[in-house]
Every structure is written in structure tokens, then in C-alpha cells.
Design a protein around this motif. Structure first.
Motif, PDB file in Angstrom:
ATOM      1  N   UNK A  13       0.872 -11.629  -2.963  1.00 29.52           N
ATOM      2  CA  UNK A  13       0.780 -11.552  -1.438  1.00 29.52           C
ATOM      3  C   UNK A  13       0.530 -12.946  -1.251  1.00 29.52           C
ATOM      4  N   UNK A  22      -3.555  -5.970   3.652  1.00 33.74           N
ATOM      5  CA  UNK A  22      -3.446  -5.471   3.579  1.00 33.74           C
ATOM      6  C   UNK A  22      -2.730  -5.794   1.661  1.00 33.74           C
ATOM      7  N   UNK A  26      -3.390  -3.418  -1.499  1.00 27.62           N
ATOM      8  CA  UNK A  26      -2.922  -3.094  -2.460  1.00 27.62           C
ATOM      9  C   UNK A  26      -3.162  -3.607  -3.532  1.00 27.62           C
ATOM     10  N   UNK A  45      -9.343   6.000  -1.687  1.00 24.66           N
ATOM     11  CA  UNK A  45      -8.159   6.279  -0.137  1.00 24.66           C
ATOM     12  C   UNK A  45      -9.112   6.773   0.367  1.00 24.66           C
TER      13      UNK A  45
ATOM     14  N   UNK B  98       6.003  -6.175  -1.059  1.00 20.32           N
ATOM     15  CA  UNK B  98       4.782  -6.181   0.035  1.00 20.32           C
ATOM     16  C   UNK B  98       4.851  -5.330   0.664  1.00 20.32           C
ATOM     17  N   UNK B  99       5.596  -4.943   1.998  1.00 19.18           N
ATOM     18  CA  UNK B  99       5.713  -3.575   2.807  1.00 19.18           C
ATOM     19  C   UNK B  99       5.869  -2.416   1.946  1.00 19.18           C
ATOM     20  N   UNK B 101       4.931  -1.674  -0.849  1.00 16.59           N
ATOM     21  CA  UNK B 101       3.744  -1.469  -1.655  1.00 16.59           C
ATOM     22  C   UNK B 101       2.789  -0.906  -0.853  1.00 16.59           C
ATOM     23  N   UNK B 102       2.415  -2.022   0.410  1.00 17.23           N
ATOM     24  CA  UNK B 102       1.953  -1.362   1.694  1.00 17.23           C
ATOM     25  C   UNK B 102       1.885   0.443   2.138  1.00 17.23           C
ATOM     26  N   UNK B 105       0.439   2.699  -0.037  1.00 20.80           N
ATOM     27  CA  UNK B 105      -1.151   2.743  -0.188  1.00 20.80           C
ATOM     28  C   UNK B 105      -1.642   3.307   0.979  1.00 20.80           C
ATOM     29  N   UNK B 106      -1.012   3.186   2.063  1.00 17.62           N
ATOM     30  CA  UNK B 106      -1.287   3.626   4.318  1.00 17.62           C
ATOM     31  C   UNK B 106      -0.896   5.077   3.729  1.00 17.62           C
ATOM     32  N   UNK B 108      -1.067   6.800   1.434  1.00 15.44           N
ATOM     33  CA  UNK B 108      -1.702   7.701   0.602  1.00 15.44           C
ATOM     34  C   UNK B 108      -3.290   8.367   1.195  1.00 15.44           C
ATOM     35  N   UNK B 109      -3.225   7.227   2.064  1.00  9.19           N
ATOM     36  CA  UNK B 109      -4.594   6.842   2.895  1.00  9.19           C
ATOM     37  C   UNK B 109      -4.896   7.977   4.130  1.00  9.19           C
ATOM     38  N   UNK B 111      -2.524  10.546   4.059  1.00  7.43           N
ATOM     39  CA  UNK B 111      -2.373  12.120   3.803  1.00  7.43           C
ATOM     40  C   UNK B 111      -3.668  12.339   3.199  1.00  7.43           C
ATOM     41  N   UNK B 149       0.685   2.782  11.376  1.00  6.84           N
ATOM     42  CA  UNK B 149       0.712   2.050  10.305  1.00  6.84           C
ATOM     43  C   UNK B 149       1.795   2.326   9.233  1.00  6.84           C
TER      44      UNK B 149
END
Lengths: 429, 195
Positions: A13, A22, A26, A45, B98-99, B101-102, B105-106, B108-109, B111, B149
Motif C-alpha cells: 500500500x 490509512x 488497514x 477500533x 486500498x480505498x 479496504x480503507x 476500516x473507517x 467500522x470506526x 459505526x 471520511x
């Protein structure tokens, strides 16, 4: 195996240009999921973002960034060079030496080395070229002098190191003062050596009367006041680094007002720029925290420390290898990214070898200074090139002697840790 | 591709609104710290709320409200040195992944933060400090910033994927990295323009 997969993902990445923060978040999340499943991942998280951001001490970063923005806006640092040139400009190479002093002065009120290089480029290079200085010498000294802001307090790089490494920020900032003076002297001595070898590189300048010299010193007063407001209050124990950062930002805003440059639009722009720069750093810290939880679970750092401890090699050899690694990384990576990615792993090793964390932080930042001026990603060299429209090859050529001088300084600080640790030991607490 | 552009513009409006509040919070942090220090040293009356105000609310607003706008403006540092050497389609495809996956993750944060905010609101939670300020008000900016984000990251994921399929950029790209080579090229171009 999990560690290898996660590290491979992280580097992939980073390679394709995913934002560092990021990429860390990740890959760290994937690692946590693989090791502890969804409950562990969701738990981390849920708590990490707010525990990262809800910190009073963390405002040191945004406030010092804001202070740097206001200092640039006020323009008060523009006249620093004139003041220094009045005192030593008549020497052969004196204007280049004055540039180093102006760089140190700017560094004392701002933690941004690119802002310093930009300000110095605009004010010092035209004066040096007008006086017949060799362009290589002139641009090289500006690029390297700009990096002093990274080391002399208030230094954003040292604060960031302090946060990552959990080292006292006040100690780090005060510890950067003497090395900052030594680096300034090294730049001046390098210039003196260069003009001694070839006097045609820099002619002697005109001399000033004592009255002129004293009148030029007037511009130093507000800067000195700002320096005392920040570093003076930290050293004397009057304010914590956090409080000093807020006072410094406000002091710089007062300078903007005194310089009659205060306007709603200009202040708003400075605030927006500072908010975004701070957010960038805080997001990396958040990503590093998530990744850090995973990395701690893998016990990789512990294994590395044990491995290095078992090596039958002098600890100085290991330190030298680490520092060479930092110089090489500095050629390709941003200094903040280097600190975030390496310090959590390298510092435990360094501490296990018996080195002081404050001393190591200062050494890492001096090494990072070198990365700011070495190709292919020497940011300060680009700033100088952009402002002066001189070829980069010329600027990198001018930096080369300073690069060697910096290596000597790093060796000196490595050999005599008291250069860093003595002043913090005299602080009022 | 108009839909992508419209989405980006809509997100941008929200991002700009939030980042203005982040800038305001930054200014308030400065004023609060200075007032606190002045009151403590000159009047022996420190602001008892300064620590909580800054750590619970203001610094949270600075960080989370500037987060999406900084992503939009490519302000989050990336190692862009190798990008020019990658085949364009591969680069877009890699960034899309990558975005994606980002985004996960974001999301989940965001939420979990929303959940925390709601629970704190329903239970009327307050911290065990001098002033019982509501905790949900501290969590809310974090959740909002993370959701925005997430949306920007999702947009980037889709736009990079579309770019990979089309073989040309359909997404706003960061300025090219400054390397000795690129800088020399831009200098020679500007010199040609001048001459």
C-alpha cells in the motif's frame, strides 16, 4: 506468518501511494482481525480514535504549527537576514554565514523547515547573488540552513518523536538547543572552509557602522521575545510545552497584528492550513496506534530486541547501522512517515543497548535533517529550486559539503551524549 | 462520469463546512490556553474548564472535522515516489483496492463511534471531572468526521476503479511527486516558456 502477510500488505500500500495513515490503519486492522477475530478488532477500533484525539498534550502539535503559520504571515523573519548580515556580512562568505544565523533565528520561532527554506530563499539568495556569490554556495547554504527549524525548539519533529516514544517533550525541545547551535556553527565553518579553499566563491561584503548594526538589531527584539515566550517558559518551568505552544501561537498572532498584516482572510487561511497539517499528523498517529496494537501482539519488537541483544557486535556498530538506515530512508520518504514507522521498533532496541531516548531522538532528527536535502526527495532543495529557479543539480552540489559536515556533527553528538542531555538536566521542573 | 463529479462536489461542500469549524476550534484552543495561563499566573484563578473543554471537545473537532477535507485535498502524506513508475491501470486498480479496504476500516470506526455516541446520549453519560459535560457531544464530531471520511474513501474507491477500467484518470489525482527529475523537467519547461 501473519506478521509477514500484514507487513507485505503495508509495504504494498505504501508503494502504490496509499496515505501512510490509512495504510497503517488497514494493515493493522487486518492483523488484529487475523489474530483476535472481530471482537478484538472492533474493540480497538471503537476506543483508539478517541483515545488518540482526546489528549490535552496533543495540542502542542497544532499550536506550534499555527505559530509557524502566523510567523510566516507576520513577515517578521524576513529581516532576520539583514540584521545578521550587518554584523558579519563584511567577512568573506559573511552573507552565507548570516544565512545560517537567520536560519537558526527562524528555527527558534518556527518548527517548519520548508517554511524556513522558503523565507530564506526569498530574502538571502538575491542578496548573495547580487554580491557575486557562487550560486552553488548560496543555494546550498539556504537549503541546509532551512533544516535548522527541525532541530531548534519549537521543533515539530521532536514533539512527534516525544509523542510516539513517550519521552518528555520538554526534555527533547531543550535537548535540541545545543545541537542546534553546533549544526549552525558547522554550517558557518563549512562556508568558511569553502571560501578559504576558493576565495572567488564569495567576495567580502561592505562594512556597517555600529549605529547601523544596532538599528538592524531592532528586528530581532520581537523574535527574541517570541523565543523567550516559548523556549524560555519551558526551560524555566513556568509553562509546560503544551501551554508554551498556545502562548507561542498567540504571540505570533500579536506579531501579525503589529506588522499590520492582520486580516480575517489571512488568519482564516493560516488556521485552515494549520488544521489540515495537524490533522495529517494526528491521523498518522491514529494509524500507528492501530498498527501498534497488532505489532505488540506479535511480539516482533520483543524478538528484535532479543535478537539484537544477543549479537556479539559493539552497540556503536548497531547504532551506526541504524543511523545509516535513517539517512537512506530519508532519501525516499517523508520525515514524519519515517519517525512513525521506525521509532516504535527502533527505540526499544536502542534503549536495550543502553542509549538515552532523549539523546537518540535528537540524533534521529539531525539525521532526518540530512534527508531533507539529499536527492531524490530532498524537500528543502526543491523549495529553494522553486523559489530561485536555479537547477537542482547546482543546489544538490552546493549541499554536498554540508552533508559531510552534518555527518561529522552526527558523529560528534553520538560520541558525546552530554551535548544533548546536559541542558535538560539543568531545567527547572 | 458526471455522477462521480457531482458526488465529489457534494462531499466537498460538507468537507469545507466541517474544516471551517475545525479552524475555529483551533483558534479557540489558542485563546483558551492563553487565557488559562494568564489567569493562573497573574490572578491565581485558572480556568477550571480549560483542560476538559480542549481535550473533550476542541481537539476532537480539530482532528475529526479536518479529516475528510484533508483526504480530499491529498493532504494526508503518502510515499508518492514510486507511483510514476507504475503502469497506470495497475496503479488505479491498486488504489481502488486500498480505498475499498480503507472504506471498510473507517466505516467500522464510524459505526462504533456512532454507537458510543448514541449510548452516551441515551444514558446521559458525563465524565467524572469537575464539570459534568455530556460525553455524547464529544463523540459526535468524531463519528461525523469518520462517516464523511468513509464516504470520500468510497468515492475514491469507485473513481479509481472506473479509472482502472477506462485506462485514464477519472478521479482527482494528487500533484505529481517532487523528485529531482520532475523538478528539473518543470524548470526546463518554464525556461522554454520564458524563452
Amino acid at each position: 506468518m501473519i506478521t509477514a502477510i500484514v507487513l507485505a500488505l503495508l509495504f504494498c500500500m505504501l508503494f502504490i501511494g496509499t496515505p501512510v495513515a490509512l495504510a497503517l490503519a488497514i494493515s493493522g486492522s487486518l492483523g488484529l482481525y487475523m489474530m483476535g477475530g472481530a471482537p478484538m478488532l472492533l474493540g480497538i477500533l471503537e476506543t483508539t480514535p478517541l483515545s488518540t484525539a482526546s489528549s490535552y498534550e496533543l495540542i502542542t502539535i497544532p499550536m506550534f504549527i499555527l505559530m509557524a503559520e502566523f510567523v510566516v504571515l507576520s513577515g517578521v523573519a524576513d529581516d532576520l537576514f539583514d540584521a545578521a548580515a550587518a554584523w558579519i556580512g563584511r567577512l568573506r562568505g559573511g552573507l552565507a554565514m548570516a544565512t545560517a544565523l537567520a536560519g537558526a533565528g527562524f528555527g527558534a520561532i518556527s518548527g517548519s523547515s520548508t517554511a524556513s527554506a522558503a523565507t530564506l530563499s526569498a530574502t538571502t539568495i538575491p542578496a548573495m547573488l547580487r554580491q557575486g556569490y557562487e550560486p552553488k554556495l548560496a543555494t546550498g547554504v539556504v537549503a541546509i540552513s532551512g533544516t535548522l527549524a527541525m532541530l531548534i525548539p519549537p521543533s515539530i519533529a521532536l514533539i512527534l518523536y516525544g509523542i510516539i516514544a513517550d519521552v518528555n517533550i520538554g526534555d527533547l525541545l531543550i535537548g535540541g538547543i545545543i545541537p542546534g547551535i553546533i549544526v549552525t556553527l558547522a554550517i558557518i565553518l563549512t562556508v568558511a572552509f569553502l571560501v578559504w579553499r576558493d576565495p572567488s566563491r564569495a567576495p567580502a561584503g561592505r562594512s556597517y557602522t555600529m549605529r547601523e548594526k544596532l538599528s538592524k538589531l531592532r528586528v530581532v527584539a520581537p523574535l527574541l521575545l517570541l523565543f523567550l515566550l516559548v523556549t524560555g517558559t519551558i526551560y524555566s518551568g513556568i509553562a509546560t510545552p503544551t501551554e508554551a505552544s498556545g502562548i507561542g501561537a498567540f504571540g505570533a498572532l500579536v506579531l501579525v497584528f503589529l506588522a499590520r498584516r492582520l486580516s480575517f482572510g489571512a488568519v482564516r487561511t493560516s488556521l485552515l492550513r494549520a488544521a489540515e497539517a495537524s490533522c495529517m499528523i494526528l491521523f498518522i498517529i491514529l494509524g500507528a496506534h492501530i498498527f501498534g496494537y497488532f505489532f505488540t501482539l506479535t511480539r516482533t519488537t520483543h524478538d528484535i530486541v532479543t535478537f539484537v541483544g544477543a549479537l556479539e557486535v559493539s552497540r556503536w556498530v548497531i547504532l551506526a547501522i541504524i543511523l545509516v538506515g535513517y539517512i537512506v530512508l530519508g532519501c525516499f520518504m517523508d520525515q514524519i512517515a519515517i519517525l512513525i514507522l521506525t521509532v516504535p521498533v527502533v527505540l526499544p532496541v536502542v534503549q536495550a543497548l543502553g542509549f538515552d531516548p532523549v539523546w537518540f531522538g535528537v540524533i534521529v532528527v539531525v539525521t532526518a535533517e540530512v534527508g531533507m536535502v539529499t536527492p531524490p526527495l530532498g524537500l528543502n532543495a526543491f523549495v529553494v529550486a522553486r523559489y530561485t529557479r536555479r537547477p537542482l543539480s547546482e543546489i544538490f552540489g552546493g549541499i554536498l559539503p554540508h552533508f559531510w559536515a552534518h555527518l561529522l556533527v552526527i558523529t560528534l553528538i553520538a560520541a558525546f551524549p552530554a551535548i544533548v542531555t546536559w541542558l535538560p538536566s539543568t531545567m527547572s521542573r | 462520469m458526471d455522477s462521480l463529479r457531482i458526488t465529489s462536489r457534494l462531499l466537498e461542500r460538507l468537507e469545507v463546512a466541517l474544516v471551517q469549524l475545525a479552524a475555529l476550534a483551533m483558534f479557540l484552543i489558542m485563546l483558551t490556553v492563553v487565557t488559562d495561563v494568564v489567569m493562573r499566573y497573574f490572578f491565581s484563578k485558572p480556568l477550571i474548564f480549560s483542560y476538559d473543554l480542549i481535550s473533550m471537545y476542541l481537539v476532537v473537532v480539530v482532528f475529526f472535522f479536518a479529516l475528510p477535507d484533508t483526504l480530499h485535498r491529498h493532504g494526508h502524506i503518502a510515499i508518492d515516489f514510486f507511483q510514476p513508475y507504475l503502469p497506470q491501470r495497475l496503479r488505479f486498480a491498486g488504489e481502488a483496492l486500498a480505498y475499498a479496504a480503507g472504506t471498510i476500516v473507517m466505516a467500522l470506526i464510524a459505526w462504533k463511534l456512532s454507537e458510543r455516541t448514541w449510548i452516551a446520549f441515551v444514558r446521559d453519560e458525563v465524565p467524572a471531572t469537575t464539570i459534568p459535560w455530556p460525553i455524547w457531544l464529544s463523540n459526535l464530531p468524531a463519528a461525523l468526521g469518520c462517516w464523511l471520511f468513509t464516504l470520500r474513501a468510497l468515492y475514491r474507491c469507485v473513481a479509481h476503479f472506473a479509472s482502472a477500467v477506462a485506462g485514464r484518470p477519472l478521479v482527482e489525482l494528487p500533484p505529481p511527486p517532487l523528485t529531482s527529475q520532475s523538478q528539473s523537467q518543470s524548470q526546463s519547461q518554464s525556461q522554454e516558456t520564458v524563452s
